[in-house]
Design an enzyme around this catalytic site. Structure first.
Site, PDB file in Angstrom:
ATOM      1  N   HIS A  99     -47.325  46.397  17.547  1.00  0.00           N
ATOM      2  CA  HIS A  99     -48.051  45.207  18.025  1.00  0.00           C
ATOM      3  C   HIS A  99     -47.043  44.102  18.346  1.00  0.00           C
ATOM      4  O   HIS A  99     -46.039  43.952  17.651  1.00  0.00           O
ATOM      5  CB  HIS A  99     -49.046  44.741  16.960  1.00  0.00           C
ATOM      6  CG  HIS A  99     -50.024  43.744  17.502  1.00  0.00           C
ATOM      7  ND1 HIS A  99     -49.686  42.433  17.711  1.00  0.00           N
ATOM      8  CD2 HIS A  99     -51.309  43.887  17.912  1.00  0.00           C
ATOM      9  CE1 HIS A  99     -50.734  41.804  18.225  1.00  0.00           C
ATOM     10  NE2 HIS A  99     -51.731  42.665  18.358  1.00  0.00           N
ATOM     11  N   GLU A 148     -51.221  45.629  25.902  1.00  0.00           N
ATOM     12  CA  GLU A 148     -51.640  44.286  25.489  1.00  0.00           C
ATOM     13  C   GLU A 148     -50.644  43.247  26.017  1.00  0.00           C
ATOM     14  O   GLU A 148     -49.631  42.969  25.355  1.00  0.00           O
ATOM     15  CB  GLU A 148     -51.673  44.187  23.964  1.00  0.00           C
ATOM     16  CG  GLU A 148     -52.688  45.074  23.296  1.00  0.00           C
ATOM     17  CD  GLU A 148     -53.101  44.518  21.934  1.00  0.00           C
ATOM     18  OE1 GLU A 148     -54.293  44.421  21.683  1.00  0.00           O
ATOM     19  OE2 GLU A 148     -52.210  44.150  21.141  1.00  0.00           O
TER      20      GLU A 148
HETATM   21  P1  PGA Z   1     -57.341  39.344  20.623  1.00  0.00           P
HETATM   22  O1  PGA Z   1     -56.176  40.210  19.953  1.00  0.00           O
HETATM   23  O2  PGA Z   1     -58.473  40.269  20.917  1.00  0.00           O
HETATM   24  O3  PGA Z   1     -57.693  38.310  19.579  1.00  0.00           O
HETATM   25  O4  PGA Z   1     -56.782  38.729  21.858  1.00  0.00           O
HETATM   26  C1  PGA Z   1     -55.914  41.519  20.368  1.00  0.00           C
HETATM   27  C2  PGA Z   1     -54.753  42.070  19.599  1.00  0.00           C
HETATM   28  O5  PGA Z   1     -53.816  41.301  19.292  1.00  0.00           O
HETATM   29  O6  PGA Z   1     -54.716  43.262  19.280  1.00  0.00           O
END
Ligand code: PGA
Length: 222
Positions: A99, A148
């Site tokens: 992440h 992401e």
């Molecule tokens: P968010 O986070 O949905 O709050 O934008 C997603 C993540 O960091 O996995």
């Protein structure tokens, strides 16, 4: 119909009583088979909540799997403060690795992440490997990637489904990945616009997964 992964990343949120209430709320609502068919619903809470979450899932026979948000690059032993793959596997089948918050705030390098993937696979944990763009290296053994983009995380500014789909297509083609999920400001309102795209196989949900009702709406409509 394609298989979809709906992953809740609770990050560093919730106490055991809040976790209990979340699952209580979920178990009070009946999902129709059609709403969850082909969907793998995975909740990744803090380590301290895994036991409570597993109890709640078992007691109410909920169609939810568990995962960790991180794992130690080492196995059992003298690694103070670490939680290893074997310990996570007691509760869950999945683990989020790479992440952007871990890469940035805990300086996790590509080499370290590759070691974590190796350890996860050794313990038959399925990595959900996060990448911030299509150029990030993906270690061997990864079948599920979550794209992401950093600017979309927790900002209410999601990527466009079209761009996310193009990134997913490139990742699948160039890195030979089976499933690509989208993450970053996913809500009940926009989830389907991502999962409708041909190369996107699910969503990784942070903030919106903390509310059980919103998360269920995402599961139903994705
Ligand atoms: P968010 O986070 O949905 O709050 O934008 C997603 C993540 O960091 O996995």
């Amino acid at each position: 119909m394609k298989k979809l992964f709906i992953v809740a990343n609770w990050k560093s949120n919730k106490t055991t009583s809040q976790c209990y209430l979340w699952f209580q709320s979920i178990s009070g609502i009946k999902l129709h088979q059609a709403e969850i068919a082909h969907k793998e619903v995975i909740v990744c809470p803090s380590y301290t909540l895994l036991s409570e979450a597993k109890k709640a899932i078992t007691e109410s026979a909920l169609p939810i799997k568990l995962g960790g948000q991180n794992l130690s690059p080492f196995d059992e032993g003298a690694y103070t403060g670490e939680v290893n793959g074997l310990q996570i596997r007691e509760f869950g089948e999945y683990v989020i690795i790479g992440h952007s918050e871990r890469r940035e705030r805990f300086s996790e390098s590509d080499d370290l992440l590759s070691k974590k993937v190796e350890v996860a696979c050794h313990h038959t944990l399925i990595p959900v490997f996060c990448v911030q763009n299509e150029k990030i290296p993906i270690p061997n053994g990864v079948a599920i990637v979550a794209y992401e983009p950093i600017g979309a995380i927790g900002t209410s500014k999601p990527d466009s489904p079209k761009n996310a789909d193009e990134v997913a297509r490139v990742i699948k083609e160039k890195q030979n990945i089976q499933y690509v999920l989208y993450g970053g400001s996913v809500t009940a309102f926009n989830a389907k616009s991502f999962t409708d795209m041909p190369h996107i196989d699910g969503v990784l949900v942070g903030g919106a997964s903390l509310d059980p009702f919103e998360f269920l709406e995402i599961v139903k409509h994705a």
